[in-house]
Design an enzyme around this catalytic site. Structure first.
Site, mmCIF file in Angstrom:
data_model
loop_
_atom_site.group_PDB
_atom_site.id
_atom_site.type_symbol
_atom_site.label_atom_id
_atom_site.label_comp_id
_atom_site.label_asym_id
_atom_site.label_seq_id
_atom_site.Cartn_x
_atom_site.Cartn_y
_atom_site.Cartn_z
ATOM 1 N N ALA A 1 0.828 -1.214 0.000
ATOM 2 C CA ALA A 1 0.000 0.000 0.000
ATOM 3 C C ALA A 1 0.862 1.263 0.000
ATOM 4 C CB ALA A 1 -0.915 -0.008 1.214
ATOM 5 N N PRO A 2 0.429 2.290 -0.746
ATOM 6 C CA PRO A 2 -0.842 2.380 -1.503
ATOM 7 C C PRO A 2 -0.819 1.752 -2.881
ATOM 8 C CG PRO A 2 0.342 4.445 -1.657
ATOM 9 C CD PRO A 2 1.161 3.576 -0.739
ATOM 10 N N GLY A 3 0.355 1.277 -3.338
ATOM 11 C CA GLY A 3 0.351 0.539 -4.583
ATOM 12 C C GLY A 3 1.318 0.990 -5.647
ATOM 13 N N GLY A 4 2.335 1.786 -5.291
ATOM 14 C CA GLY A 4 3.272 2.298 -6.292
ATOM 15 C C GLY A 4 3.984 1.200 -7.050
ATOM 16 N N ASP B 1 -0.536 -6.209 2.415
ATOM 17 C CA ASP B 1 -0.487 -5.027 3.286
ATOM 18 C C ASP B 1 -1.827 -4.892 4.001
ATOM 19 O OD1 ASP B 1 -0.344 -2.264 4.318
ATOM 20 O OD2 ASP B 1 1.398 -2.098 2.996
ATOM 21 N N ASP C 1 9.139 -2.964 -0.090
ATOM 22 C CA ASP C 1 9.509 -1.565 0.148
ATOM 23 C C ASP C 1 8.837 -1.089 1.425
ATOM 24 O OD1 ASP C 1 10.610 0.968 -0.240
ATOM 25 O OD2 ASP C 1 8.942 1.651 -1.469
ATOM 26 N N LYS D 1 15.578 0.493 4.482
ATOM 27 C CA LYS D 1 15.665 1.841 5.050
ATOM 28 C C LYS D 1 16.842 1.930 6.015
ATOM 29 C CE LYS D 1 11.732 2.180 2.920
ATOM 30 N NZ LYS D 1 11.661 2.715 1.554
#
Length: 341
Positions: free
Chosen positions: A211-214, A230, A266, A295
């Site tokens: 989410a949100p779906g990139g 998600d 991600d 990250k």
């Protein structure tokens, strides 16, 4: 950091990186006994090129010659062409001028563009290539002109097949589609751009933390089927897409019903926990290919990256591991790997 940009020394290696990450790149090169030296924002040089590419190095080339004329005067094009005459004969060239990816470096963008055009115009057209793919196929030399602040100009070259990136200075700018739900889509596009193959029609992809779906959106656009994992909601158009299966549960709890062709991740989560999750997928052979973003919000990034590498390779069995801070990455790195069946 030197007060003014220093010129790299001929026969050494010139590295580019993101501004603010020079210290991390320097440390990686020092650990590899490569005798690094800080040149200025976004620029580091080293005596050797390590076998394992440093995560924070975007591009690298071997220095041929450098200029630092008094008062920042322009270097004559004839001098640059003359310096290139010592390159191997009958090898095509991919000529790229670039600036360091820094606030001061970006002020030189116009100068770099004009210089590249002038140099190319002075070279034999038959030696010049335009296309990145063709450059690798032809065994071309990537010839770089680093246009730095204070009038410093550095000429370097590296085999296109051995280059970390063929983009100018390693800055592979991806276009942002108007309908993309987030900047994350460009990170995925850049990661896939550097792979020998990418997801295609009919491939099964699992997108952890979707989410949100990139990322899911870009994978569907390639014709793949995506299992988007998600607890949060996807964009409505993705939720309705017949090639998207939305599993609303934690990525740490999810187990696939069958192995996937690709695993994507991600998630904004603690790096070691994400690495352990990705290692589980490798160890259980739940996916054949891996693309993930790790990250790194902490200051001391390199020791943690060593641990991430160890977890993915030794605990997860992932092969062909690459760890790179790409142009669209910020406080993060992108990892790619695969598992043989």
């Amino acid at each position: 950091m030197p007060a003014q940009t220093l010129a790299a020394q001929p026969a050494r290696w010139l590295w580019t990186c993101r501004e603010g990450f020079e210290g991390h790149l320097f440390e990686e090169l020092a650990w590899a006994d490569a005798a690094p030296r800080l040149l200025g924002p976004a620029l580091v040089e080293s005596q050797q090129r390590p076998d394992v590419p440093p995560a924070f190095g975007r591009a690298v080339e071997k220095v041929i010659t450098t200029w630092a004329p008094p008062g920042g005067a322009q270097v004559p094009v004839e001098d640059i062409v003359a310096a290139m005459s010592g390159l191997p004969p009958r090898v095509p060239w991919l000529v790229r001028a670039y600036t360091p990816d820094s606030a001061k470096g970006n002020t030189q963008a116009g100068r770099a563009e004009a210089l590249e055009a002038a140099v190319r115009a002075a070279l034999p057209p038959a030696r010049l290539l335009e296309d990145d793919g063709r450059a690798r196929e032809a065994g071309a030399l990537l010839v770089g002109l680093c246009v730095a602040p204070e009038g410093v100009l550095m000429l370097g070259a590296v085999s296109a097949r051995e280059a970390l990136s063929l983009a100018p200075g390693g800055r592979r700018r991806m276009k942002r589609a108007g309908e993309s739900p987030s900047r994350a889509a460009m990170k995925l596009e850049e990661a896939l751009d550097g792979l020998a193959h990418e997801p295609g029609r009919g491939d099964v992809c699992v997108d952890l933390g979707a989410a949100p779906g990139g990322w899911t959106q870009r994978l569907v656009a390639r014709g793949a089927r995506v299992v988007a994992v998600d607890p949060a909601k996807l964009m409505p158009e993705l939720a309705r897409n017949p090639r998207v299966q939305h599993v609303q549960e934690s990525a740490f709890a999810y187990a696939p019903e069958e192995p996937a062709d690709w695993l994507f991740c991600d998630m904004a989560w603690r790096p070691l926990e994400v690495a352990q999750l990705l290692a589980k997928w490798g160890r259980r052979r739940w996916a054949r290919n891996l693309v993930a973003n790790i990250k790194l919000p902490m200051k001391d990034k390199n020791p943690l990256l060593l641990r991430v590498r160890q977890i993915l390779v030794e605990d997860g069995g992932w092969e062909g591991l690459t760890v790179r801070q790409l142009y669209h990455d910020r406080d993060e790195v992108t990892v790619t790997a695969h598992r043989m069946r």
